[in-house]
Design a protein around this motif. Structure first.
Motif, PDB file in Angstrom:
ATOM      1  N   ASP A  22       0.822  -1.213   0.000  1.00 15.52           N
ATOM      2  CA  ASP A  22       0.000   0.000   0.000  1.00 15.52           C
ATOM      3  C   ASP A  22       0.855   1.263   0.000  1.00 15.52           C
ATOM      4  OD1 ASP A  22      -2.279  -1.500   0.004  1.00 15.52           O
ATOM      5  OD2 ASP A  22      -2.677  -1.306   2.149  1.00 15.52           O
ATOM      6  N   THR A  23       1.983   1.190   0.677  1.00 16.79           N
ATOM      7  CA  THR A  23       2.816   2.386   0.845  1.00 16.79           C
ATOM      8  C   THR A  23       3.988   2.433  -0.113  1.00 16.79           C
ATOM      9  OG1 THR A  23       4.093   1.250   2.568  1.00 16.79           O
ATOM     10  CG2 THR A  23       2.197   2.563   3.274  1.00 16.79           C
ATOM     11  N   GLY A  24       4.093   1.451  -0.993  1.00 15.71           N
ATOM     12  CA  GLY A  24       5.198   1.435  -1.937  1.00 15.71           C
ATOM     13  C   GLY A  24       5.511   0.025  -2.374  1.00 15.71           C
ATOM     14  N   SER A  25       6.785  -0.297  -2.461  1.00 10.99           N
ATOM     15  CA  SER A  25       7.215  -1.620  -2.894  1.00 10.99           C
ATOM     16  C   SER A  25       7.135  -2.618  -1.747  1.00 10.99           C
ATOM     17  CB  SER A  25       8.654  -1.554  -3.426  1.00 10.99           C
ATOM     18  OG  SER A  25       9.148  -2.850  -3.674  1.00 10.99           O
ATOM     19  N   VAL A  26       6.815  -3.880  -2.095  1.00  4.89           N
ATOM     20  CA  VAL A  26       6.812  -4.947  -1.101  1.00  4.89           C
ATOM     21  C   VAL A  26       8.211  -5.176  -0.553  1.00  4.89           C
ATOM     22  CG1 VAL A  26       6.403  -7.413  -0.753  1.00  4.89           C
ATOM     23  CG2 VAL A  26       4.790  -6.061  -2.093  1.00  4.89           C
ATOM     24  N   GLY A  27       9.213  -4.992  -1.419  1.00  3.74           N
ATOM     25  CA  GLY A  27      10.596  -5.176  -0.981  1.00  3.74           C
ATOM     26  C   GLY A  27      10.935  -6.634  -0.780  1.00  3.74           C
ATOM     27  N   VAL A  28      11.018  -7.387  -1.871  1.00  6.46           N
ATOM     28  CA  VAL A  28      11.217  -8.834  -1.776  1.00  6.46           C
ATOM     29  C   VAL A  28      12.505  -9.171  -1.039  1.00  6.46           C
ATOM     30  CG1 VAL A  28      11.582 -10.949  -3.086  1.00  6.46           C
ATOM     31  CG2 VAL A  28       9.840  -9.308  -3.832  1.00  6.46           C
ATOM     32  N   LEU A  29      13.621  -8.603  -1.500  1.00  6.17           N
ATOM     33  CA  LEU A  29      14.900  -8.937  -0.879  1.00  6.17           C
ATOM     34  C   LEU A  29      14.948  -8.476   0.568  1.00  6.17           C
ATOM     35  CD1 LEU A  29      17.416  -8.183  -3.781  1.00  6.17           C
ATOM     36  CD2 LEU A  29      16.506 -10.386  -3.039  1.00  6.17           C
ATOM     37  N   ARG A  30      14.428  -7.300   0.844  1.00  4.55           N
ATOM     38  CA  ARG A  30      14.422  -6.796   2.212  1.00  4.55           C
ATOM     39  C   ARG A  30      13.578  -7.689   3.112  1.00  4.55           C
ATOM     40  NH1 ARG A  30      11.037  -2.654   4.510  1.00  4.55           N
ATOM     41  NH2 ARG A  30      10.193  -2.335   2.411  1.00  4.55           N
ATOM     42  N   THR A  31      12.443  -8.148   2.596  1.00  4.71           N
ATOM     43  CA  THR A  31      11.577  -9.014   3.399  1.00  4.71           C
ATOM     44  C   THR A  31      12.225 -10.369   3.654  1.00  4.71           C
ATOM     45  OG1 THR A  31       9.620  -7.923   2.498  1.00  4.71           O
ATOM     46  CG2 THR A  31       9.302 -10.075   3.526  1.00  4.71           C
ATOM     47  N   VAL A  32      12.861 -10.927   2.621  1.00  6.97           N
ATOM     48  CA  VAL A  32      13.559 -12.207   2.801  1.00  6.97           C
ATOM     49  C   VAL A  32      14.660 -12.060   3.837  1.00  6.97           C
ATOM     50  CG1 VAL A  32      15.067 -13.889   1.686  1.00  6.97           C
ATOM     51  CG2 VAL A  32      13.011 -13.083   0.508  1.00  6.97           C
ATOM     52  N   ARG A  33      15.444 -10.995   3.719  1.00  9.89           N
ATOM     53  CA  ARG A  33      16.544 -10.779   4.651  1.00  9.89           C
ATOM     54  C   ARG A  33      16.027 -10.610   6.076  1.00  9.89           C
ATOM     55  NH1 ARG A  33      18.739  -7.241   1.861  1.00  9.89           N
ATOM     56  NH2 ARG A  33      17.794  -5.383   2.821  1.00  9.89           N
ATOM     57  N   ARG A  34      14.960  -9.831   6.215  1.00  7.66           N
ATOM     58  CA  ARG A  34      14.379  -9.597   7.544  1.00  7.66           C
ATOM     59  C   ARG A  34      13.816 -10.884   8.143  1.00  7.66           C
ATOM     60  NH1 ARG A  34       9.094  -9.036   8.855  1.00  7.66           N
ATOM     61  NH2 ARG A  34       8.560  -7.876  10.750  1.00  7.66           N
ATOM     62  N   THR A  35      13.122 -11.656   7.320  1.00  8.13           N
ATOM     63  CA  THR A  35      12.512 -12.892   7.818  1.00  8.13           C
ATOM     64  C   THR A  35      13.570 -13.905   8.236  1.00  8.13           C
ATOM     65  OG1 THR A  35      10.611 -12.529   6.362  1.00  8.13           O
ATOM     66  CG2 THR A  35      10.899 -14.742   7.260  1.00  8.13           C
ATOM     67  N   LEU A  36      14.609 -14.039   7.415  1.00  5.57           N
ATOM     68  CA  LEU A  36      15.673 -14.973   7.768  1.00  5.57           C
ATOM     69  C   LEU A  36      16.412 -14.516   9.021  1.00  5.57           C
ATOM     70  CD1 LEU A  36      17.174 -15.879   4.273  1.00  5.57           C
ATOM     71  CD2 LEU A  36      15.708 -17.283   5.729  1.00  5.57           C
ATOM     72  N   ARG A  37      16.590 -13.206   9.170  1.00  2.00           N
ATOM     73  CA  ARG A  37      17.276 -12.696  10.352  1.00  2.00           C
ATOM     74  C   ARG A  37      16.497 -13.028  11.618  1.00  2.00           C
ATOM     75  NH1 ARG A  37      17.552  -7.506   9.151  1.00  2.00           N
ATOM     76  NH2 ARG A  37      15.942  -6.759  10.591  1.00  2.00           N
ATOM     77  N   ARG A  38      15.191 -13.116  11.487  1.00  2.00           N
ATOM     78  CA  ARG A  38      14.363 -13.374  12.661  1.00  2.00           C
ATOM     79  C   ARG A  38      14.136 -14.862  12.923  1.00  2.00           C
ATOM     80  NH1 ARG A  38       9.889  -8.677  13.288  1.00  2.00           N
ATOM     81  NH2 ARG A  38      11.307  -6.916  13.141  1.00  2.00           N
ATOM     82  N   LEU A  39      14.189 -15.674  11.895  1.00  2.00           N
ATOM     83  CA  LEU A  39      13.914 -17.102  12.076  1.00  2.00           C
ATOM     84  C   LEU A  39      15.168 -17.957  12.208  1.00  2.00           C
ATOM     85  CD1 LEU A  39      10.953 -17.678   9.560  1.00  2.00           C
ATOM     86  CD2 LEU A  39      10.835 -17.375  12.044  1.00  2.00           C
ATOM     87  N   LEU A  40      16.192 -17.650  11.433  1.00  2.00           N
ATOM     88  CA  LEU A  40      17.355 -18.533  11.366  1.00  2.00           C
ATOM     89  C   LEU A  40      18.221 -18.566  12.628  1.00  2.00           C
ATOM     90  CD1 LEU A  40      18.865 -18.469   7.757  1.00  2.00           C
ATOM     91  CD2 LEU A  40      17.929 -20.403   9.028  1.00  2.00           C
ATOM     92  N   PRO A  41      18.534 -17.409  13.261  1.00  2.00           N
ATOM     93  CA  PRO A  41      19.481 -17.474  14.386  1.00  2.00           C
ATOM     94  C   PRO A  41      19.082 -18.450  15.479  1.00  2.00           C
ATOM     95  CG  PRO A  41      19.192 -15.215  13.691  1.00  2.00           C
ATOM     96  CD  PRO A  41      18.181 -16.016  12.929  1.00  2.00           C
TER      97      PRO A  41
END
Length: 743
Positions: free
Chosen positions: A78-97
């Motif tokens: 709604d506010t712009g781009s979904v940001g595929v790479l940013r979302t993948v990076r953020r999700t992995l940072r939160r799940l993987l460690p």
């Protein structure tokens, strides 16, 4: 699974969240759903430890994952781009460690506590978990998720994380593609001028388009899952395509819930029904046998009811149940539900393995929960939170509270003050030290698992012909052959590959293959034929029959299917699950035998009994009747012992690698075999039925050892090694000679 709160609608703004129980704006952060996570993880842990059943909590998590993640993606679009790479990076940072920490702990525990013969499988599942394909790894082996016993992998529970990761990627790509397509369409004036488009606006069109796409996908996935319950439930349970409708239902809720306005009585009713159904689901439905088919609507609709009950209302105006779910302790439990889910299962499995128990009792179950909670708390605050907050400045007081709280939990108030400083340093800006530590552990983990896999692959291979002078095998029992001092063959490393020929040659239908596969062994040009029919316990006699066929000039034609003794039952079961492929496969095989008319049909006549000893099920007798009606001569062989202690399966190679010997790793003959062959009485009613019992060539009078005549008897829990089967050829020939009359 959205067990963690990493995908909450307002997760990026957690520093602006209200405290639990305080009034919030409609549509803002919902602490009641964090509390629902807490309830779901409590059910998952309790049912795993004490009930041996699936609670439905995983299905709750899957719905929440679709709800949270899709809501976040749509707001970004709604506010712009979904940001595929940013979302993948953020999700992995939160799940993987957190996962990497748990995987590393499991690897260390496996090295310390488990025999090296288990390492390869642990390594394979570690890699599968790390790269989010664990569900497919398990689907190919039909692992029994109910069986929390030492024979189960400590990483088996991570199948759901793989489903979640795969669905996150799918949802991300779909939302990004639809958002991009609509953005491009709006540059086309005719499309932008359409009345419906003008009325809805681009944001409205995005939601409508996604709702249509997700609704279609839900119908397809649900239909596929419903079909899978009755055809291949072992695969269906882990299949991402069958599971997809659950997170997609959550995605639809994220799109539609803001538009639904329900009166207060309806919200109250939905909330109470929802929480009651979630609490009772595990007792009412045996989920492992029917999820994710139509029965999974029970936890899915219950979760949807709780989401809708609290949607669009201030906390103070939400139903009583939702307000209770938003209270502090339950919300806090939901906050580290992800870490608790990761830890509880491996702790349970390793504990049961050390205690040689099948189930945890009341007291030791509580100890497992306390240890799991402690490790989850530490993991959440020292691994998850520092990395999650890397991108925003956190105040020293906030981190001081976390550090001091953790320290006090561990060692008390005075020691807590002393430890607060180093903990604050560890959780400093950006979680740098935590990030370095997790990355290092991940690299070491990956390197070690790859090395294990490579090392095992290099050592596991079928054993060739052994010198009978050094390796008499069964002859040590039947002919009192001299057993010289010689190393055991196959070795513990070689054994997993020393299997019967049909599996090696692709001549046995696997669990998900309905087709009848046939191959010929023995003398392929001979005119006399023995048809070997049934499951892998008929198959493991092929190495012996191959030698006899070549020696005495007869063909051996196989009709084999994994997990499927020949049956005429309407609803055959395997590992407690319906196996309709076995019924259909067996029907075709019996008909083909009636047409092809081999000289003899060779199949198993007994199986182990759950109460000890062995038995002949009624289904076997019904098969004999069907074969007798077709005028076929049948050779029924008594099954060989299965390695079990206290109802728990174990592998001979694991026991030997742990320091056991050929006798201590075996089992008492009286526990494996009944005093009399249980097939004798029912077989007397069939003139065409001929029984043989070669177990005197497998077991000593008192014990069934795992090594005889320097040859390892079993390559797993209950299948003969090809090497030992070959040594059984002379004894099998003596048993068959008066029946066949061919030599």
């Amino acid at each position: 699974m959205s067990i963690s709160s990493t995908d909450h609608p307002t997760a990026p703004d957690r520093d602006r969240q209200p405290v639990p129980g305080a009034p919030v704006r409609p549509g803002s952060y919902r602490h009641d759903l964090d509390g629902l996570r807490g309830v779901a993880i409590a059910l998952v842990v309790a049912f795993h430890i004490w009930a041996g059943r699936v609670s439905g909590g995983v299905d709750v998590f899957l719905v929440l994952s679709g709800f949270f993640f899709t809501g976040m993606l749509v707001r970004r679009a709604d506010t712009g781009s979904v940001g595929v790479l940013r979302t993948v990076r953020r999700t992995l940072r939160r799940l993987l460690p957190a996962m990497v920490v748990v995987l590393a702990a499991v690897v260390v525990a496996a090295v310390v506590l488990l025999p090296h013969t288990r390492w390869s499988d642990i390594a394979g599942q570690t890699l599968a978990s790390l790269f989010y394909y664990q569900n497919w790894y398990l689907a190919t082996s039909w692992s029994d998720y109910l069986a929390a016993d030492p024979s189960v992998s400590p990483l088996q529970h991570l199948w759901s994380m793989s489903v979640q990761g795969q669905m996150y990627l799918a949802l991300l790509l779909v939302v990004a593609l639809v958002a991009t397509g609509l953005r491009l369409a709006y540059t086309w004036k005719r499309a932008a001028a359409h009345p419906i488009v003008r009325r809805l606006g681009r944001d409205g069109m995005l939601r409508v388009t996604l709702a249509v796409v997700f609704a279609i996908a839900v119908v397809i996935s649900f239909s596929y899952a419903a079909e899978g319950v009755s055809t291949q439930q072992g695969w269906n349970y882990y299949d991402t395509f069958a599971r997809a409708w659950e997170p997609l239902a959550g995605a639809l809720l994220a799109l539609c819930a803001p538009l639904i306005r329900l009166p207060t009585p309806a919200r109250e009713a939905l909330a109470w029904m929802g929480i009651a159904v979630i609490a009772c689901c595990g007792w009412v439905v045996n989920g492992v046998l029917v999820f994710p088919g139509p029965a999974a609507l029970i936890p899915v609709l219950a979760t949807a009811a709780l989401i809708l009950a609290g949607a669009g209302r201030d906390t103070a105006d939400q139903p009583v149940v939702n307000r209770l779910l938003a209270t502090g302790p339950i919300v806090q439990l939901g906050g580290f539900a992800y870490a608790l889910y990761l830890w509880h299962w491996p702790i349970l499995i390793f504990y049961l393995g050390e205690q040689h128990q099948r189930r945890a009792g009341a007291l030791d179950g509580l100890v497992i929960i306390v240890v799991s909670l402690l490790l989850a708390y530490v993991t959440h605050h020292l691994v998850e939170e520092p990395l999650r907050e890397r991108s925003k400045p956190a105040t020293v007081p906030q981190r001081g509270r976390v550090a001091t709280g953790l320290s006090r939990l561990l060692v008390g108030r005075l020691a807590g003050r002393a430890l607060a400083v180093p903990v604050r340093l560890l959780a400093g800006r950006g979680g740098l030290l935590t990030g370095i530590a997790v990355t290092t552990v991940g690299v070491l983990l990956l390197g070690s698992t790859v090395a294990w896999q490579w090392n095992n692959g290099a050592k596991a291979h079928a054993v060739g012909q052994l010198d009978p002078a050094k390796y008499p095998g069964a002859a040590a029992l039947t002919d009192h052959a001299l057993v010289p001092r010689a190393p055991m063959r196959p070795t513990t490393e070689e054994a997993p590959a020393d299997i019967a020929y049909p599996t090696r040659d692709g001549c046995i239908s696997d669990f998900d293959t309905r087709a009848v596969i046939t191959c010929t062994y023995g003398d392929q040009n001979a005119h006399r034929t023995i048809a070997v029919v049934g499951n892998s316990h008929a198959e493991h006699w092929i190495p012996a029959l191959q030698l006899l066929g070549e020696q005495y000039r007869f063909r051996v034609v196989v009709y084999l299917k994994m997990g499927c003794p020949l049956t005429v039952a309407e609803e055959p079961m395997y590992k407690g699950q319906q196996n309709p492929d076995c019924r259909d496969w067996s029907g075709e095989v019996i008909d083909r035998l009636g047409i092809e008319r081999p000289d003899y049909v060779f199949t198993t006549a007994t199986r182990p009994s759950d109460n000890g000893g062995d038995e002949t099920p009624q289904d076997y007798i019904d098969v004999w009747s069907a074969l007798s009606d077709r005028g076929l001569e049948v050779i029924g062989i008594r099954d060989t012992p299965w390695l079990r202690r206290n109802g728990i399966r174990y592998r001979a190679i694991d026991c030997l690698a742990s320091g056991g010997d050929r006798v201590s790793c075996g089992l008492k003959r009286s526990e494996a075999l009944s005093p009399l062959n249980p097939a004798e009485d029912p077989a007397s009613a069939f003139p065409n039925m001929h029984l043989i019992d070669p177990n005197d060539a497998v077991c000593e009078p008192v014990v069934c050892a795992v090594v005889e005549g320097n040859i390892l008897v079993y390559h797993d829990e209950h299948h003969l090694t090809a090497s030992y089967a070959r040594s059984l050829a002379p004894e099998l020939g003596r048993e068959l000679r008066p029946i066949l009359g061919w030599w």
